[in-house]
Scaffold this motif. Structure first.
Motif, PDB file in Angstrom:
ATOM      1  N   ARG A 410       0.820  -1.210   0.000  1.00 60.41           N
ATOM      2  CA  ARG A 410       0.000   0.000   0.000  1.00 60.41           C
ATOM      3  C   ARG A 410       0.854   1.260   0.000  1.00 60.41           C
ATOM      4  N   LEU A 411       2.072   1.154   0.495  1.00 58.73           N
ATOM      5  CA  LEU A 411       3.008   2.276   0.464  1.00 58.73           C
ATOM      6  C   LEU A 411       3.805   2.306  -0.843  1.00 58.73           C
ATOM      7  N   HIS A 412       3.405   1.474  -1.800  1.00 60.45           N
ATOM      8  CA  HIS A 412       4.027   1.402  -3.131  1.00 60.45           C
ATOM      9  C   HIS A 412       5.481   0.935  -3.065  1.00 60.45           C
ATOM     10  N   ILE A 413       5.749   0.018  -2.153  1.00 62.38           N
ATOM     11  CA  ILE A 413       7.050  -0.636  -2.120  1.00 62.38           C
ATOM     12  C   ILE A 413       6.860  -2.022  -2.713  1.00 62.38           C
ATOM     13  N   ARG A 414       7.306  -2.175  -3.918  1.00 62.35           N
ATOM     14  CA  ARG A 414       7.149  -3.446  -4.639  1.00 62.35           C
ATOM     15  C   ARG A 414       8.409  -3.705  -5.456  1.00 62.35           C
ATOM     16  N   LEU A 415       9.053  -4.809  -5.204  1.00 66.08           N
ATOM     17  CA  LEU A 415      10.315  -5.105  -5.868  1.00 66.08           C
ATOM     18  C   LEU A 415      10.071  -5.928  -7.126  1.00 66.08           C
ATOM     19  N   GLN A 416      10.787  -5.580  -8.165  1.00 64.47           N
ATOM     20  CA  GLN A 416      10.658  -6.304  -9.430  1.00 64.47           C
ATOM     21  C   GLN A 416      12.006  -6.315 -10.116  1.00 64.47           C
ATOM     22  N   LEU A 417      12.517  -7.517 -10.375  1.00 72.08           N
ATOM     23  CA  LEU A 417      13.794  -7.643 -11.067  1.00 72.08           C
ATOM     24  C   LEU A 417      13.604  -7.547 -12.578  1.00 72.08           C
TER      25      LEU A 417
END
Length: 417
Positions: A410-417
Motif C-alpha cells: 500500500r506504500l508502493h514498495i514493490r520489488l521487481q527484477l
C-alpha cells in the motif's frame, strides 16, 4: 541490429515459411499460481523461523545431509523453483503482448537472473566468513544498508517525474557497489566479497536462467522441454557416477550438476503450465488432468529408479529429491487449480495475494528483521525457543510478515527484477 536480421531474412529461400516465435500462453493471471506462490512464501517463513526451535517433530526439520529421505521443509525450495518455472511461459506472453521482441525478452531474462545472483551473493556473505574488525562496522549494519540499497534499486516507482525513480535507483546501485568494496572476510580481513555459494536466491537465478533458455530454444514445445528436463537429470547422473573420473567433459560439467537438478524442477513447472493452459486440440479439462497426472507419475517413477544410486537429499540436490518434489508440486497445483479457478473457491486466497504479487520483498523481510534485531541487540524471550510456544510463535511470525508485505504494498514498495 534489426537491419542485420532483416538482411538475413531476405536471403532465405523464396517461399520458405517464417520462423515461428516461441510458443506463449495467454497473457493472463492464474489465481492458483498466485495462491501456490503465496502459500510457499508463508511456509518458507514458518519453517525458517521454526528451525531454531527445540523439541520439534523430525518431519518439521530439514533432513540431515547423511539421511536418505526428505521432510516437509525440504519441499519449500523445490516449490519455489516449480513456481518460477510455471511463471516463465506467462511472463513471455505478457512481455510479447506489451510489444517486446526476442532481444528485449532475452535481455530481461539475463537482467533478472543477474539480479538474483547478486542478491544471493550479498546475502550469503552476510551469514559467515565476514571480518567486522577489518570492515570497521557491524555486519548487521552492512546487511541493513544492503537491503535498503536493494529496495532502492529494484523498487517499482510511480513518480510523475521518472527522474526521481532513476535517481533512487542510481543511489541504490552506488550503495551496493560501496558495500561490495567495504566488505572484508577471512582471519586477516584481506578477502573480498565473493560467491562462497550462490545462496537460495542465486540458485533460483541459475535455474530461472537455464529454464528460460530451454523455453526459448525449444520454442515452448512440450516434448522438447521434457527432453531438456531428462537431459538435466542425465547430466547429474553422468557427473556423479563413474563417468566423472573417466570422461573429461563430465568433470567440466560437474560444477553445474546441482544447478541442472534445480533447473529440472523449474522445467517441470514450465511443462505443467503448458499441460494445463496451452491449447491441446480442444481437449477438455479432464484430459489435461490426466496428462498432468501422467507427468507426475513418470517423475515419481524416475525418482524411484534413481534412488538406489543417489539417494534422496535436498542438501546434495539429488535427482530423486528433485523428481519426487516436482511430482508433489504438480499434484498440489492441480488441487489448487481445481479448487480456486474451476470451483471458484478463491476468497481465502486474498490473504496470500500481496505476498504472491511481491515475492522478493516477502522473501527478504525476515532477513531485514533479523539484521535489525541483531544490530539493536534485541532478543526474543527464551520461552519461544522450544515446544508449543515456539511453534505458535513461528506461525504467528509468518502471518505477521505477510501482513507487513500487504502494508508495504500500500506504500508502493514493490520489488521487481
Amino acid at each position: 541490429m534489426d537491419a542485420v536480421f532483416a538482411g538475413m531474412r531476405t536471403r532465405r529461400k523464396a517461399g520458405a515459411p517464417p520462423l515461428a516465435p516461441p510458443r506463449a500462453l495467454p497473457a493472463r493471471r492464474v489465481l492458483a499460481i498466485d495462491a501456490m506462490r503465496g502459500l510457499t512464501i508463508l511456509v518458507m517463513i514458518f519453517v525458517n523461523a521454526l528451525a531454531g526451535v527445540r523439541g520439534m517433530p523430525a518431519w518439521l526439520n530439514h533432513a540431515p545431509a547423511g539421511l536418505d529421505g526428505m521432510n516437509f521443509p525440504d519441499l519449500v525450495f523445490p516449490a519455489f523453483l516449480f513456481i518460477v518455472g510455471m511463471s516463465i511461459p506467462f511472463a513471455v506472453a505478457q512481455r510479447r503482448a506489451a510489444g517486446d521482441g526476442a532481444w528485449r525478452l532475452q535481455g530481461h531474462m539475463l537482467a533478472r537472473a543477474a539480479g538474483l545472483l547478486v542478491l544471493g551473493v550479498f546475502m550469503v556473505n552476510a551469514e559467515a566468513g565476514y571480518n567486522e574488525a577489518a570492515m570497521g562496522f557491524s555486519i548487521h549494519l552492512w546487511s541493513l544498508l544492503f537491503y535498503t540499497a536493494a529496495i532502492l534499486l529494484w523498487n517499482v516507482y510511480r513518480f510523475d517525474n521518472p527522474l526521481w525513480g532513476k535517481a533512487l535507483r542510481l543511489a541504490g546501485l552506488a550503495t551496493l557497489l560501496w558495500l561490495a568494496l567495504a566488505y572484508r572476510a577471512g582471519p586477516d580481513g584481506k578477502e573480498r566479497l565473493a560467491p562462497q555459494w550462490w545462496g537460495i536466491l542465486g540458485l533460483i537465478g541459475w535455474a530461472y536462467l537455464y529454464a528460460s533458455l530451454c523455453h526459448t530454444l525449444t520454442r515452448g514445445r512440450l516434448l522438447p522441454l521434457l527432453g531438456a528436463l531428462a537431459a538435466c537429470v542425465a547430466l547429474y547422473c553422468l557427473t556423479r557416477g563413474h563417468a566423472e573420473a573417466t570422461w573429461p567433459l563430465a568433470r567440466l560439467l560437474a560444477g553445474q550438476a546441482e544447478n541442472a537438478i534445480h533447473t529440472a524442477i523449474a522445467l517441470a513447472g514450465v511443462c505443467t503450465s503448458l499441460l494445463f493452459f496451452e491449447r491441446l486440440d480442444g481437449k477438455a479439462g479432464a484430459r489435461r488432468y490426466a496428462l498432468a497426472a501422467a507427468l507426475a507419475l513418470g517423475l515419481a517413477g524416475a525418482a524411484c529408479l534413481l534412488r538406489p544410486y543417489f539417494g534422496i537429499s535436498k542438501i546434495h540436490a539429488t535427482p530423486s529429491w528433485a523428481l519426487y518434489s516436482a511430482a508433489i508440486c504438480i499434484l498440489l497445483f492441480g488441487l489448487l487449480y481445481w479448487l480456486i479457478d474451476l470451483r471458484q473457491l478463491s476468497g481465502w486466497t486474498g490473504f496470500l495475494r500481496p505476498a504472491a504479487a511481491n515475492p522478493l520483498l516477502a522473501y527478504i523481510i525476515p532477513y531485514i528483521v533479523y539484521a535489525l534485531l541483531q544490530y539493536l541487540h534485541i532478543g526474543l524471550p527464551s520461552v519461544l525457543d522450544a515446544g508449543l510456544p515456539g511453534l505458535l510463535w513461528s506461525l504467528a511470525y509468518a502471518v505477521a510478515v505477510l501482513y507487513l508485505v500487504r502494508g508495504l504494498n500500500r506504500l508502493h514498495i514493490r520489488l521487481q527484477l
